[in-house]
Design an enzyme around this catalytic site. Structure first.
Site, PDB file in Angstrom:
ATOM      1  CG  ASN A  65      -0.137  -0.135   2.576  1.00  0.00           C
ATOM      2  OD1 ASN A  65       0.355   0.857   2.926  1.00  0.00           O
ATOM      3  ND2 ASN A  65      -0.299  -1.217   3.335  1.00  0.00           N
ATOM      4  CG  ASP A 101      -7.173  -5.510   6.388  1.00  0.00           C
ATOM      5  OD1 ASP A 101      -6.431  -5.276   7.561  1.00  0.00           O
ATOM      6  OD2 ASP A 101      -7.567  -4.439   5.982  1.00  0.00           O
ATOM      7  CB  ILE A 133      -0.482  -6.813  15.006  1.00  0.00           C
ATOM      8  CG1 ILE A 133      -0.119  -7.566  13.641  1.00  0.00           C
ATOM      9  CG2 ILE A 133       0.563  -6.743  15.999  1.00  0.00           C
ATOM     10  CD1 ILE A 133       0.970  -7.060  12.822  1.00  0.00           C
ATOM     11  CE  LYS A 173      -8.491  -3.088  13.843  1.00  0.00           C
ATOM     12  NZ  LYS A 173      -7.494  -3.358  12.856  1.00  0.00           N
TER      13      LYS A 173
HETATM   14  O1  C5P Z   1      -6.668  -1.728   8.762  1.00  0.00           O
HETATM   15  P1  C5P Z   1      -7.230  -1.292   9.821  1.00  0.00           P
HETATM   16  O2  C5P Z   1      -7.883   0.075   9.382  1.00  0.00           O
HETATM   17  O3  C5P Z   1      -8.298  -2.001  10.623  1.00  0.00           O
HETATM   18  O4  C5P Z   1      -6.013  -0.671  10.830  1.00  0.00           O
HETATM   19  C1  C5P Z   1      -6.246   0.045  12.084  1.00  0.00           C
HETATM   20  C2  C5P Z   1      -5.250  -0.370  12.989  1.00  0.00           C
HETATM   21  O5  C5P Z   1      -4.891  -1.761  13.129  1.00  0.00           O
HETATM   22  C3  C5P Z   1      -3.801   0.405  13.013  1.00  0.00           C
HETATM   23  O6  C5P Z   1      -3.380   0.623  13.891  1.00  0.00           O
HETATM   24  C4  C5P Z   1      -2.883  -0.894  12.347  1.00  0.00           C
HETATM   25  O7  C5P Z   1      -1.762  -0.702  12.498  1.00  0.00           O
HETATM   26  C5  C5P Z   1      -3.595  -1.995  13.106  1.00  0.00           C
HETATM   27  N1  C5P Z   1      -3.855  -3.165  12.248  1.00  0.00           N
HETATM   28  C6  C5P Z   1      -3.171  -4.340  12.777  1.00  0.00           C
HETATM   29  N2  C5P Z   1      -3.087  -5.434  12.162  1.00  0.00           N
HETATM   30  C7  C5P Z   1      -3.702  -5.785  11.009  1.00  0.00           C
HETATM   31  C8  C5P Z   1      -4.312  -4.723  10.464  1.00  0.00           C
HETATM   32  C9  C5P Z   1      -4.355  -3.241  10.992  1.00  0.00           C
HETATM   33  O8  C5P Z   1      -2.344  -4.182  13.939  1.00  0.00           O
HETATM   34  N3  C5P Z   1      -3.721  -6.603  10.206  1.00  0.00           N
END
Ligand code: C5P
Length: 399
Positions: free
Chosen positions: A206, A275, A305, A342
């Site tokens: 990305n 993702d 994560i 989260k």
């Molecule tokens: O992709 P998303 O919008 O859900 O990401 C939001 C937060 O989650 C960010 O802080 C990103 O670093 C974290 N994240 C993560 N692991 C993933 C996707 C996103 O820790 N696979």
């Protein structure tokens, strides 16, 4: 710096000439400086130079019949901060195994306070696994901080990493260790994109530049925190942090974070983690078949994560979990949802138009107490400082 006692260690590399400038900077800032030198350092810079600048005898010899007391213990006890610049490969090796074979290594072994070392050596010596291991030992078992060497022309004729950081960088790192409002805190920051390989030449990634995460890591380090930066590939030169971990995929990032989260006060997940990843990476370059009009690549979910961090077994001190959310619409709703889903403590949401690439951004910060703060347009550095202020304001409490 005023009235602080700096123990300035100088070991035997050509960069020793820069220690005179560093010594002067400490004195100018109002610190007291006690210089301790290895014998090899005296080949590169005269003790008289450092004595004149510091106003104190520079200590070199372990045994001196004209002096009473036990100098290596006295100077070790008196210092607020031990700065070793330059730190040679041999000095790091001696110290990593706990040798006390000369005055400076005996002082190092006897000293119990914070240590900042600025390594300087030839590129091959710097990259040698033995040096890497020694650095790692000192970092993880003795809590040493390092000002990493810069890259450039070296005195030996090589070009590459190994050149000692400039005195001003070392001075600022020392200042932060003594005075920063994040002193004693450990912050893990993730930054940049992740790269998910399809085959040896193709990947999914990305547009994350890494700027926001690097700004946070940089400001946290400048304010005195111990900073672990876990970064995906970016085109930026990384800030001076205590530990830099370069990863590629989401799985690698997850492993790096999970390995290091135990002792952190906050985990700030700025990275744009993919993702999905290809179900399996092809060992060889994928070829197009004759007449093949379409190709489907099966993607599987990557672990989240940030979410996983909320499920870690309850330890005495849980880190504050900060997430970033980059959206193209409905900023506030998405931020609130992410905070809940989260189980984060803080979410910083920004719009893709302002969030990616540039040096400025505009964000909405929301937290688990229901506070919502639109930041207006500001630099990524200012947003970094604002976020760090919020961590201080909540006293680093996760609950
Ligand atoms: O992709 P998303 O919008 O859900 O990401 C939001 C937060 O989650 C960010 O802080 C990103 O670093 C974290 N994240 C993560 N692991 C993933 C996707 C996103 O820790 N696979």
């Amino acid at each position: 710096m005023k009235d602080k006692s700096i123990l300035l260690g100088v070991t035997g590399g050509i960069a020793a000439y820069k220690s005179a400038v560093l010594c002067r900077q400490f004195i100018r800032a109002g610190a007291r400086v006690q210089v301790v030198m290895s014998e090899a350092a005296c080949e590169f810079i005269s003790p008289l130079t450092l004595e004149t600048l510091s106003g104190q005898p520079a200590l070199v010899q372990m045994f001196n019949r004209n002096r009473s007391g036990v100098p290596h213990i006295e100077v070790a006890d008196a210092a607020d901060l031990f700065v070793i610049a330059p730190a040679t490969a041999d000095f790091l090796a001696r110290t990593a195994v706990g040798r006390a074979s000369d005055l400076i290594s005996a002082v190092t072994l006897a000293y119990r306070g914070p240590v900042l070392a600025a390594p300087a050596m030839n590129t091959n010596m710097w990259e040698h696994p033995a040096t890497r291991r020694n650095l790692e030992t000192l970092r993880t078992t003795c809590d040493w901080r390092f000002v990493a060497p810069g890259s450039g022309d070296l005195a030996c004729g090589w070009t590459g990493p190994g050149r000692m950081a400039e005195p001003i960088e070392i001075f600022e790192a020392a200042e932060a260790m003594l005075e920063g409002d994040l002193c004693g805190r450990t912050v893990l920051v993730t930054a940049g994109p992740t790269v998910e390989d399809i085959d040896p030449v193709r990947f999914i990634s990305n547009r994350s530049s890494g700027r926001m995460g690097y700004a946070i890591a940089n400001m946290a380090a400048q304010r005195g925190a111990t900073v672990v930066l876990v970064t995906g590939p970016t085109a930026l030169s990384p800030p001076q942090v205590s530990e830099l971990v370069q990863v590629r995929s989401a799985l690698e990032m997850r492993a790096a974070v999970m390995d290091r989260v135990k002792d952190c006060d906050a985990v700030i997940m700025v990275a744009a983690v993919a993702d999905y990843r290809p179900e399996k990476m092809s060992e060889h370059k994928l070829k197009k078949g004759p007449g093949e009009k379409e190709r489907a690549i099966k993607l599987v979910r990557n672990p989240d994560i940030l979410e996983e961090l909320s499920k870690l077994p309850n330890t005495k001190q849980q880190p504050v979990r900060v997430g970033f959310a980059l959206e193209t619409e409905h900023l506030a709703t998405a931020a609130r949802e992410k905070l809940k889903m989260k189980k984060a403590h803080i979410i910083v949401a920004n719009l893709a138009t302002s969030g990616f690439g540039g040096t400025d951004t505009e964000a909405l910060i929301i937290d688990d107490a229901g506070r919502e703060e639109p930041t207006g347009s500001l630099s990524k550095t200012s947003l970094a400082n604002r976020l760090l202020d919020l961590l201080i304001a909540r006293d680093w409490q996760a609950d």
